[in-house]
Design a protein around this motif. Structure first.
Motif, mmCIF file in Angstrom:
data_model
loop_
_atom_site.group_PDB
_atom_site.id
_atom_site.type_symbol
_atom_site.label_atom_id
_atom_site.label_comp_id
_atom_site.label_asym_id
_atom_site.label_seq_id
_atom_site.Cartn_x
_atom_site.Cartn_y
_atom_site.Cartn_z
ATOM 1 N N ALA A 257 0.930 -1.188 -0.097
ATOM 2 C CA ALA A 257 -0.031 -0.096 -0.011
ATOM 3 C C ALA A 257 0.812 1.208 -0.166
ATOM 4 N N LYS A 258 1.903 1.173 0.697
ATOM 5 C CA LYS A 258 2.931 2.326 0.565
ATOM 6 C C LYS A 258 3.759 2.340 -0.377
ATOM 7 N N GLY A 259 3.727 1.375 -1.361
ATOM 8 C CA GLY A 259 4.626 1.520 -2.855
ATOM 9 C C GLY A 259 5.917 0.883 -2.252
ATOM 10 N N LYS A 260 6.326 0.353 -1.111
ATOM 11 C CA LYS A 260 7.804 -0.093 -0.617
ATOM 12 C C LYS A 260 8.198 -1.303 -1.357
ATOM 13 N N ILE A 261 7.121 -2.022 -1.893
ATOM 14 C CA ILE A 261 7.330 -3.468 -2.380
ATOM 15 C C ILE A 261 8.093 -3.430 -3.669
ATOM 16 N N GLU A 262 9.375 -4.167 -3.700
ATOM 17 C CA GLU A 262 9.835 -4.499 -5.211
ATOM 18 C C GLU A 262 9.640 -6.025 -5.361
ATOM 19 N N PRO A 263 8.908 -6.526 -6.295
ATOM 20 C CA PRO A 263 8.464 -7.830 -6.406
ATOM 21 C C PRO A 263 9.919 -8.476 -6.890
ATOM 22 N N PRO A 264 9.875 -9.948 -6.613
ATOM 23 C CA PRO A 264 11.178 -10.463 -7.196
ATOM 24 C C PRO A 264 11.340 -10.141 -8.830
ATOM 25 N N PRO A 265 12.680 -10.192 -9.344
ATOM 26 C CA PRO A 265 12.966 -10.076 -10.745
ATOM 27 C C PRO A 265 12.453 -11.205 -11.310
ATOM 28 N N PRO A 266 12.295 -10.944 -12.895
ATOM 29 C CA PRO A 266 12.024 -12.074 -13.825
ATOM 30 C C PRO A 266 12.714 -13.314 -13.568
ATOM 31 N N ALA A 267 12.137 -14.291 -13.731
ATOM 32 C CA ALA A 267 12.816 -15.750 -13.405
ATOM 33 C C ALA A 267 12.146 -16.899 -14.222
ATOM 34 N N ASN A 268 13.093 -17.930 -14.681
ATOM 35 C CA ASN A 268 12.756 -18.999 -15.068
ATOM 36 C C ASN A 268 11.912 -20.120 -14.114
ATOM 37 N N ASN A 269 11.762 -19.871 -13.074
ATOM 38 C CA ASN A 269 11.161 -20.732 -12.291
ATOM 39 C C ASN A 269 10.420 -19.931 -11.187
ATOM 40 N N GLY A 270 9.727 -20.477 -10.227
ATOM 41 C CA GLY A 270 9.202 -19.839 -8.830
ATOM 42 C C GLY A 270 7.459 -20.118 -9.097
ATOM 43 N N TRP A 271 7.133 -19.238 -8.235
ATOM 44 C CA TRP A 271 5.434 -19.355 -7.826
ATOM 45 C C TRP A 271 4.885 -18.419 -7.098
ATOM 46 N N ILE A 272 3.779 -18.034 -6.917
ATOM 47 C CA ILE A 272 3.229 -17.035 -6.151
ATOM 48 C C ILE A 272 2.176 -17.617 -5.082
ATOM 49 N N ALA A 273 1.840 -16.995 -4.083
ATOM 50 C CA ALA A 273 1.123 -17.719 -2.940
ATOM 51 C C ALA A 273 0.370 -16.438 -2.357
ATOM 52 N N MET A 274 -0.837 -16.971 -1.580
ATOM 53 C CA MET A 274 -1.340 -15.875 -0.626
ATOM 54 C C MET A 274 -1.410 -16.760 0.783
ATOM 55 N N VAL A 275 -0.983 -16.212 1.707
ATOM 56 C CA VAL A 275 -0.432 -17.028 2.988
ATOM 57 C C VAL A 275 -1.363 -16.319 4.148
ATOM 58 N N GLN A 276 -1.998 -17.475 5.165
ATOM 59 C CA GLN A 276 -2.345 -16.956 6.169
ATOM 60 C C GLN A 276 -2.218 -18.096 7.252
ATOM 61 N N HIS A 277 -2.642 -17.896 8.404
ATOM 62 C CA HIS A 277 -2.867 -18.905 9.496
ATOM 63 C C HIS A 277 -3.598 -20.263 9.089
ATOM 64 N N TYR A 278 -2.665 -21.278 9.077
ATOM 65 C CA TYR A 278 -2.963 -22.751 8.746
ATOM 66 C C TYR A 278 -3.166 -23.002 7.209
ATOM 67 N N PHE A 279 -3.771 -21.932 6.469
ATOM 68 C CA PHE A 279 -4.187 -22.354 5.025
ATOM 69 C C PHE A 279 -3.279 -21.319 4.024
ATOM 70 N N ALA A 280 -3.236 -21.851 2.778
ATOM 71 C CA ALA A 280 -2.643 -21.017 1.687
ATOM 72 C C ALA A 280 -3.012 -21.461 0.463
ATOM 73 N N SER A 281 -3.062 -20.492 -0.518
ATOM 74 C CA SER A 281 -3.116 -20.677 -1.965
ATOM 75 C C SER A 281 -2.054 -20.297 -2.690
ATOM 76 N N ALA A 282 -1.731 -21.054 -3.747
ATOM 77 C CA ALA A 282 -0.481 -20.683 -4.664
ATOM 78 C C ALA A 282 -0.872 -21.065 -6.267
ATOM 79 N N TRP A 283 -0.235 -20.316 -7.057
ATOM 80 C CA TRP A 283 -0.127 -20.597 -8.407
ATOM 81 C C TRP A 283 1.033 -21.285 -8.662
ATOM 82 N N LEU A 284 1.393 -22.208 -9.525
ATOM 83 C CA LEU A 284 2.497 -22.675 -9.937
ATOM 84 C C LEU A 284 2.507 -23.147 -11.569
ATOM 85 N N LEU A 285 3.487 -23.131 -12.025
ATOM 86 C CA LEU A 285 3.514 -23.729 -13.393
ATOM 87 C C LEU A 285 4.263 -25.133 -13.527
#
Length: 563
Positions: A257-285
């Motif tokens: 929200a404060k614009g302080k986040i720099e996402p990871p640089p482009p890569a040929n691997n990796g995944w994204i997720a939303m994390v919370q207590h006990y449960f999570a979701s993620a997109w993977l290739l």
């Protein structure tokens, strides 16, 4: 020196319990009792009758920034919108025909804390509760053409919507009309007993010109998080990304929200997720080498109205006229079971947050699961784990208890001296040091062995609170949920009794005020344990009982029992 040692120990003990109590309050969605944050998280809601800005979030190719620009709101010609309900052994999912978005997902095997309804991971609600999984296509060259995205009407293909008995796989497909020369087909593949949902993306070029496109996979979630403490040790909730080059990235809502986040640089691997207590979701290739090796970008965005997105954008090979490009991916949506997460993708187990003591917590969790495999009960596994930890620290504890026993033995002499020299503080201090030297007692001898065990205790605390296996796990009789407080308060009472007995075994401080404090503090801290999870109280009781046995034996051997 004895007073200093005891004061240091009580300060450390008190600080640890205050911190643990506050974090348990945070985990249960309450405000911290002692250490509230100066800026509690706000929950924004959209005005009645408005449409959330959640329909946007992924950039077009012409955007100069990862967070600038958004998927256009224009879509193909309107088609009847349908909510497709899919039922399997693990999920009850609702997939919106607009974009084929998963906008509701119940976990059939997990109940809410009050056990009145199932855990709902995805929900297409107000900005305060909205949490969905979206995908679509982007135009890599700004020619004015738009491709099918998560706002494009799609048609569900005919087929079963419920996983039948004996059926191990269920496929549900959605197909768009051509948009910008591309037709997009998305197929969800549900597997029995698996929280990793296969998602197959088929992109067909129905035009007479080659097409350059990007596939995006996006998680959109509300940014409502329980208020943290000034120490920032509560379990992480929010977006995350992983690449082999830069490893695990936590993308805090407030920093986005404060614009302080720099996402990871482009890569040929990796995944994204939303994390919370006990449960999570993620997109993977995942699913075939061609999909797994696609170049990908990572993007995060604050959409306003307390809504945030994290997206992974994969650049597809040029699609020739009449050709179809297929990309396989996985949508994980489920509990943070560490061993299963490790098997799905490298680093996915990191969504289970152990805080700063992860290097200790992970082996403790491994040992706890091994004990559970032998004993078949998480409560007895906790008891066995404490026994092993006490055995590992036996000699350190023995030195500490021996030092305490010696202090107890010379305590009458110290108290007599303090009374005799109460008006001569400097002479009193000198005489006290002489007694310590003569009796060969180190007043700090019992401090260091205890202090070095504090990180182990805190690490185990995080294991017990972050492990979904403890959730609704029974022990014996009335303890039907090790992650919830004892409903009959029996364990806290036993814990109080053992703590008071342990106080009786320890040397009495010469100072009357400190002597009273020694008895008051266990009672005061016991009030907190009424609200602590039963598994943690069970740990503490077991630790107390073993400590009492060891200290009793040492005191008896040195002849100071009952003095």
């Amino acid at each position: 020196m004895n007073d200093i040692r005891r004061t240091i120990l009580w300060v450390i003990f008190g600080f640890s319990l205050v911190l643990l109590w506050d974090q348990w309050q945070v985990f249960n969605g309450n405000k911290p009792t002692f250490l509230p944050s100066s800026k509690p998280a706000a929950v924004a809601t959209a005005p009645a009758g408005t449409t959330p800005a959640a329909n946007n979030g992924v950039t077009t190719a012409s955007g100069t920034s990862g967070n600038a620009g958004a998927v256009p709101t224009q879509a193909a010609a309107a088609a009847p919108r349908e909510q497709v309900v899919v039922t399997t052994d693990l999920f009850k999912a609702t997939i919106d025909s607009e974009g084929g978005t998963v906008n509701h997902l119940e976990l059939q095997k997990y109940d809410e804390a009050d056990r009145t309804k199932r855990v709902v991971l995805f929900e297409n609600g107000s900005p305060a509760t909205r949490y969905v999984a979206q995908t679509g296509l982007l135009n890599t060259i700004d020619t004015g053409d738009r491709f099918p995205n998560h706002l494009t009407p799609m048609t569900p293909k005919a087929g079963p919507r419920e996983m039948a008995d004996g059926q191990n796989t269920l496929e549900v497909s959605f197909e768009s009309a051509p948009v910008g020369g591309l037709k997009y087909t998305k197929t969800y593949v549900f597997h029995r007993g698996d929280y990793a949902i296969g998602v197959r993306h088929e992109v067909a070029n129905v035009s007479d010109q080659p097409r350059d496109a990007q596939l995006y996979m996006q998680l959109l979630r509300h940014g409502t998080v329980a208020a943290g403490t000034m120490f920032g040790t509560n379990t992480f909730t929010g977006p995350a990304a992983y690449t082999n080059e830069k490893k695990f990235h936590k993308l805090d809502f407030k920093d986005i929200a404060k614009g302080k986040i720099e996402p990871p640089p482009p890569a040929n691997n990796g995944w994204i997720a939303m994390v919370q207590h006990y449960f999570a979701s993620a997109w993977l290739l995942k699913g075939d080498p061609a999909s797994e090796q696609l170049r990908r970008e990572f993007r995060v965005k604050d959409l306003g109205d307390n809504l945030f997105t994290v997206a992974m954008v994969a650049t597809l090979p040029k699609i020739a006229p009449g050709a179809t490009q297929t990309v396989n991916s996985v949508l994980f949506a489920g509990p943070e079971e560490e061993r299963k997460l490790e098997a799905i993708a490298p680093g996915l187990d990191l969504v289970k947050d152990y805080g700063i003591f992860a290097i200790i917590s992970k082996p403790l969790y491994w040992l706890l699961t091994q004990l559970h495999g032998i004993l078949g009960n998480w409560g007895w596994a906790i008891v066995a784990l404490v026994v092993l930890l006490k055995a590992a620290f036996y000699w350190l504890n023995a030195k500490a208890y021996a030092s305490m026993a010696k202090m107890k033995a010379i305590n009458p002499k110290i108290m007599e001296m303090r009374e005799r020299l109460k008006d001569k503080p400097q002479e009193m201090q000198q005489e006290m040091m002489r007694i310590y030297k003569t009796e060969k007692v180190n007043p700090m001898g019992g401090c260091f062995p205890i202090v070095i065990q504090i990180p182990v205790f805190i690490a185990l605390y995080w294991v017990l609170l972050s492990s979904v296996e403890m959730r609704h796990a029974p022990w014996i009789g009335w303890i039907t949920d090790l992650s919830a407080p004892d409903p009959w308060y029996i364990l806290p009472v036993v814990m109080t009794a053992t703590s008071l007995f342990q106080t009786w075994l320890n040397p009495t401080p010469p100072d009357p005020m400190q002597a009273k404090l020694m008895w008051i503090m266990p009672l005061a801290f016991s009030v907190m344990f009424i609200f602590f999870p039963a598994g943690l109280v069970l740990y503490w009781i077991t630790n107390n009982v073993l400590s009492i046995a060891q200290q009793w034996f040492i005191n008896k051997r040195l002849g100071v029992l009952g003095k």
